[in-house]
Design a protein around this motif. Structure first.
Motif, short mmCIF file in Angstrom:
data_model
loop_
_atom_site.label_atom_id
_atom_site.label_comp_id
_atom_site.label_asym_id
_atom_site.label_seq_id
_atom_site.Cartn_x
_atom_site.Cartn_y
_atom_site.Cartn_z
N ARG A 1 31.57 11.83 -5.73
CA ARG A 1 31.53 12.31 -7.13
C ARG A 1 30.12 12.29 -7.71
O ARG A 1 29.88 11.72 -8.78
N TYR B 1 32.35 6.94 -18.67
CA TYR B 1 33.27 6.84 -17.53
C TYR B 1 34.70 7.19 -17.96
O TYR B 1 35.38 7.98 -17.29
N TYR C 1 43.79 5.49 -4.26
CA TYR C 1 43.36 6.88 -4.43
C TYR C 1 44.42 7.82 -3.87
O TYR C 1 44.12 8.93 -3.45
N HIS D 1 46.19 2.29 -10.10
CA HIS D 1 44.75 2.47 -10.34
C HIS D 1 44.53 3.46 -11.47
O HIS D 1 43.54 3.41 -12.19
N GLU E 1 37.38 -4.56 -18.26
CA GLU E 1 36.19 -3.88 -17.72
C GLU E 1 35.51 -3.02 -18.79
O GLU E 1 34.31 -3.09 -18.98
N HIS F 1 35.82 -7.84 -12.68
CA HIS F 1 35.00 -7.10 -13.66
C HIS F 1 34.66 -8.01 -14.84
O HIS F 1 33.59 -8.57 -14.89
N ASP G 1 32.28 -4.00 -5.39
CA ASP G 1 33.07 -2.93 -6.01
C ASP G 1 32.75 -1.56 -5.42
O ASP G 1 33.01 -0.53 -6.07
N SER H 1 32.56 4.61 -10.22
CA SER H 1 31.81 3.73 -11.13
C SER H 1 30.65 3.01 -10.44
O SER H 1 29.72 2.58 -11.11
#
Ligand code: NIG
Ligand code: FE
Length: 415
Positions: free
Chosen positions: A88, A101, A151, A186, A252, A272, A323, A328
């Motif tokens: 991305r 974000y 994902y 997620h 987060e 986070h 992470d 991100s």
């Protein structure tokens, strides 16, 4: 699993078989002129050269002369999103120009964009891509990696991701141990937009039972406008009843109370925590929930760093992890994690080492088997190219690792 002797080494390690809390995170055992013996993959001796026992003459051992250089326990990266389709880079550019974000995610980009790509990617391709990252991690001294699903957001793709993790874990010459986490929560997938509760039902009734035995932990992105407290709690309680240990992406982006929820549920870690409340910090410390802090994400999102000092000062156990993910935080850099923790989170180098080894192990419920250089633990060792561990944050973002040993076998050797 190998037999290995490392002689003339400066042993630097936290000590124990559980998370190290508060001030004690700064206490490392340092043994100059040390000797490490790894027998059939496990440490059988770690102490002074003088007192080293003889090994049986009929057993062959590889030998390394560390020439006085430092040995640390193998690093534990206890929070990654290692498996993903696509990349991305465009979003990163949009963020540099001021986009946030969450606004990208709310427009259908962000995690959903990687979900679209991952659904289209074969297990073989996912594995090949992940192995490239594992090889780089190993060069930086990582010997244990947690890897999340998340994902897919449909049963088939979530299971495909967990299968990719398990097949990678079982590769005969794999350089790390892989620990799988189910992260079906997620994001709310586009098919369920506006129907978060129904998606949580699907996870509980279909995905969690199918993922059982394939993942040790169940995680959730507990965040405003994603899975808020009630949905996160319902999901995690169902997961716990099915035998999963619990993790949360908590506080987060905004202060929501995920830290408090992790304590209430007795989660193994909350991760986070950039915006955690003081109450959340003390509740996590009281309940022994490991605070897994991810400074690379704060750096890449231009967000404030998590309050590491507050956690340590109230007696909590802090772990550090990368992470690594395509959104991100597209970085798995252990050297930069160390530098950011020391420079911006005011952690000492000793605390940072504990956070990346024994406390990372504790965040995976593995502190009894990895995370320190002590007899009985797996023979996971990082040998630096220098005799002083203080160089780690000083040499900002650069790799000081010379040799990585996993279960007694040399798996990476840097020039
Ligand atoms: O830990 N915040 C949620 N999950 C990841 C990011 C995943 C992504 O953007 O692809 C994180 O930051
Ligand atoms: Fe994450």
């Amino acid at each position: 699993m190998g037999n290995l002797k490392i002689k003339n080494v400066t042993i630097v390690t936290p000590v124990g078989r559980e998370a190290v809390k508060g001030d004690r995170m700064g206490e490392l055992s340092v043994i100059p002129k040390g000797y490490i013996i790894i027998t059939e993959g496990k440490i059988s001796y770690a102490g002074s050269m003088e007192d080293a026992p003889a090994t049986r003459p009929d057993e062959h051992y590889e030998e390394i002369d560390a020439q006085g250089n430092v040995a640390l326990p193998g690093f534990v990266d206890s929070h990654t999103h290692l498996i993903f389709g696509g990349f991305r880079p465009d979003e990163f550019q949009w963020r540099l120009k001021g986009d946030s974000y969450m606004s990208i995610m709310e427009r259908g980009g962000g995690i959903q964009s990687t979900v679209n790509a991952t659904r289209e990617t074969s297990v073989e391709e996912l594995k090949k891509k992940a192995q490239w990252f594992i090889d780089r991690m190993s060069e930086m001294g990582v010997t244990t990696v947690e890897a999340k699903s998340g994902y897919g957001l449909d049963s088939d793709t979530e299971i495909k991701m967990l299968d990719a993790i398990s097949e990678l874990a079982n590769e005969p010459d794999q350089k790390v141990e892989l620990i799988a986490t189910f992260l079906g929560a997620h994001a709310v997938p586009k098919e369920y937009a506006g129907r978060t509760g129904e998606y949580v039902d699907l996870i509980i009734n279909e995905m969690l039972p199918k993922a059982k035995g394939k993942a040790k932990f169940c995680d959730v992105f507990c965040e405003k406008n994603v899975f808020e407290l009630a949905d996160s709690k319902r999901l995690l309680q169902a997961a716990e009843a099915m035998g999963y240990s619990l993790k949360l992406h908590a506080d987060e982006i905004v202060t929501l109370g995920g830290g408090e929820l992790s304590a209430e549920l007795g989660a193994i870690s909350a991760d986070h925590l950039l915006h955690i409340s003081d109450k959340g910090i003390s509740m996590m410390a009281d309940k022994g929930v490991v605070a897994t802090l991810l400074p690379l994400t704060a750096f890449a999102l231009k967000e404030p760093y998590a309050p590491a000092r507050k956690f340590i000062d109230v007696g909590a156990a802090v772990a550090l992890a990368t992470d690594l993910n395509p959104g991100s935080c597209f970085s798995g850099s252990i050297p930069l994690t160390i530098a950011l923790a020391c420079i911006y989170m005011n952690m000492s180098i000793e605390e940072t080492i504990t956070a990346l080894t024994l406390n990372g192990a504790a965040a995976l419920d593995m502190a009894h088997e990895i995370g320190s250089l002590e007899p009985g633990k797996r023979g996971d060792v990082v040998i630096l190219g220098c005799d002083n561990y203080h160089i780690l944050p000083y040499y900002v973002g650069m790799n000081c690792v010379k040799t990585t040993v996993y279960a007694g076998k040399i798996v990476s050797q840097n020039p």
